[in-house]
Design an enzyme around this catalytic site. Structure first.
Site, short mmCIF file in Angstrom:
data_model
loop_
_atom_site.label_atom_id
_atom_site.label_comp_id
_atom_site.label_asym_id
_atom_site.label_seq_id
_atom_site.Cartn_x
_atom_site.Cartn_y
_atom_site.Cartn_z
CB THR A 92 -0.95 0.00 1.22
OG1 THR A 92 -1.67 -1.22 1.21
CG2 THR A 92 -1.92 1.17 1.16
CE LYS A 112 9.17 14.65 20.28
NZ LYS A 112 9.46 15.93 19.64
NE ARG A 157 -2.05 -0.01 6.10
CZ ARG A 157 -1.74 -1.08 5.39
NH1 ARG A 157 -0.77 -1.88 5.77
NH2 ARG A 157 -2.40 -1.37 4.29
CG HIS A 174 -7.02 -1.67 2.85
ND1 HIS A 174 -6.59 -0.56 2.14
CD2 HIS A 174 -5.92 -2.48 2.98
CE1 HIS A 174 -5.30 -0.71 1.85
NE2 HIS A 174 -4.87 -1.86 2.35
C1 NCD Z 1 -3.80 -6.07 3.94
C2 NCD Z 1 -4.04 -5.06 5.03
O1 NCD Z 1 -3.12 -4.32 5.42
O2 NCD Z 1 -5.19 -4.99 5.46
N1 NCD Z 1 -2.64 -5.86 3.20
C3 NCD Z 1 -2.65 -4.95 2.19
O3 NCD Z 1 -2.86 -3.78 2.37
N2 NCD Z 1 -2.46 -5.44 0.96
C4 NCD Z 1 -4.00 -7.46 4.36
C5 NCD Z 1 -3.22 -8.02 5.53
O4 NCD Z 1 -2.53 -7.33 6.25
O5 NCD Z 1 -3.33 -9.23 5.71
#
Ligand code: NCD
Length: 308
Positions: free
Chosen positions: A55, A84, A105, A133
């Site tokens: 990502t 902090k 994220r 996501h």
């Molecule tokens: C996924 C996530 O981060 O949700 N990975 C991703 O972004 N391709 C899936 C996972 O972590 O298993």
């Protein structure tokens, strides 16, 4: 107006309607080998409080390919002022004055929505805990369209950790918008898909089943969407031990799929798909990851070059 803008922030897959998805996919299709330098002078900040490979790198490299610049912290929990004690809101309020788009994220469900309330630039949700996501769901859908020619009529099985898997949640919400979709959820009892998804599918008249064994569905689906058991999200270690080896796709099992059916996975995989499957025609997961960069480039163009 360049594109038909419905949203500025990208927070949940339910926010997209089919027209909007078509627009994003046609931008994706239009991206040639040498990308247009339409984001020259723009800055993307990637603010990642959880680990990521695909990502983060696909957004960052995509931004650079479009002529833009990137600033990043790959471990915001330790390397930003969060360490902090600064709140997410304060970090985002300040960062949004420095950059043109923030890819976020975070480990808490709802974090992207919270950030969007105070950000003056687009927030792109790159995963919020066990929440959503949405950019992964878009690239997943794009993969189905490319590999199978159509999304309508798809029979899809989601296999693995459906309780913690945010990619499954986002894709279930998104694919439910298409015609004649049927879904099979395959998971251990402890890892069933959460109730909000089931309610949403019921309300939208989407057929679904739930079962525990891959053999029950493998010969009946067009898309087998495998996921890993998400160890880091378990609270009690013992539970993980009892389900960690619940599924393993072997070449023999993959051969029992229908002609033209594909195997997808958001990656990373642990051992739920054996490497021997990688060379089979069914294996679509590395192409899926490759499409991810183009779809994310299209999303950046969508939020940064549309008239708001
Ligand atoms: C996924 C996530 O981060 O949700 N990975 C991703 O972004 N391709 C899936 C996972 O972590 O298993």
């Amino acid at each position: 107006m360049r594109y038909n803008v419905i949203v500025l922030h990208i927070l949940k897959s339910a926010q997209f309607d089919k027209e909007c998805i078509d627009t994003i996919f046609s931008i994706t299709d239009s991206l040639a080998e040498t990308a247009p330098q339409v984001l020259a002078g723009k800055i993307l900040a990637s603010l990642f409080y959880e680990p990521s490979t695909r990502t983060r790198f696909s957004f960052e490299s995509g931004m650079i390919r479009l002529g833009g610049n990137v600033i990043a912290t790959e471990n915001a929990k330790e390397f930003s002022s969060a360490f902090k004690g600064e709140t997410l809101e304060d970090s985002v309020r300040v960062l949004s004055q420095y950059v043109d788009v923030i890819v976020l994220r975070h480990y808490e469900e709802g974090a992207a929505v919270r950030a969007s309330v105070i950000s003056s630039v687009p927030i792109i949700n790159a995963g919020d805990g066990v929440g959503e996501h949405p950019t992964q769901a878009l690239l997943d859908l794009y993969t189905i369209q490319k590999k199978r020619g159509a999304i309508d009529g798809s029979r899809i099985a989601f296999v693995g950790d459906l309780k913690h898997g945010r990619t499954v949640r986002s894709l279930a919400y998104l694919i439910a918008k298409y015609k004649d979709i049927s879904i099979h959820f395959v998971s251990p009892k402890e890892l069933r898909v959460r109730e909000d998804i089931r309610v949403y599918l019921d309300q939208n008249g989407v057929t679904y089943t739930e079962c525990e064994h891959i053999n029950e569905i493998i010969g009946h689906v067009d898309v087998l969407y495998m996921t890993r058991i998400q160890k880091e999200r378990f609270t009690v270690e013992e539970t993980y031990g009892s389900v960690k080896d619940a599924y393993q796709l072997t070449a023999t099992l993959a051969h029992s799929m229908m002609p033209g059916a594909i195997v997808m996975h958001p990656l990373p995989r642990v051992d739920e798909i054996l490497p021997e499957v990688d060379m089979l025609p069914q294996a679509a997961y590395f192409d899926q990851a490759a499409y991810g960069q183009k779809v994310r480039m299209a999303l950046l163009m969508y939020v940064l070059t549309s008239e708001q």
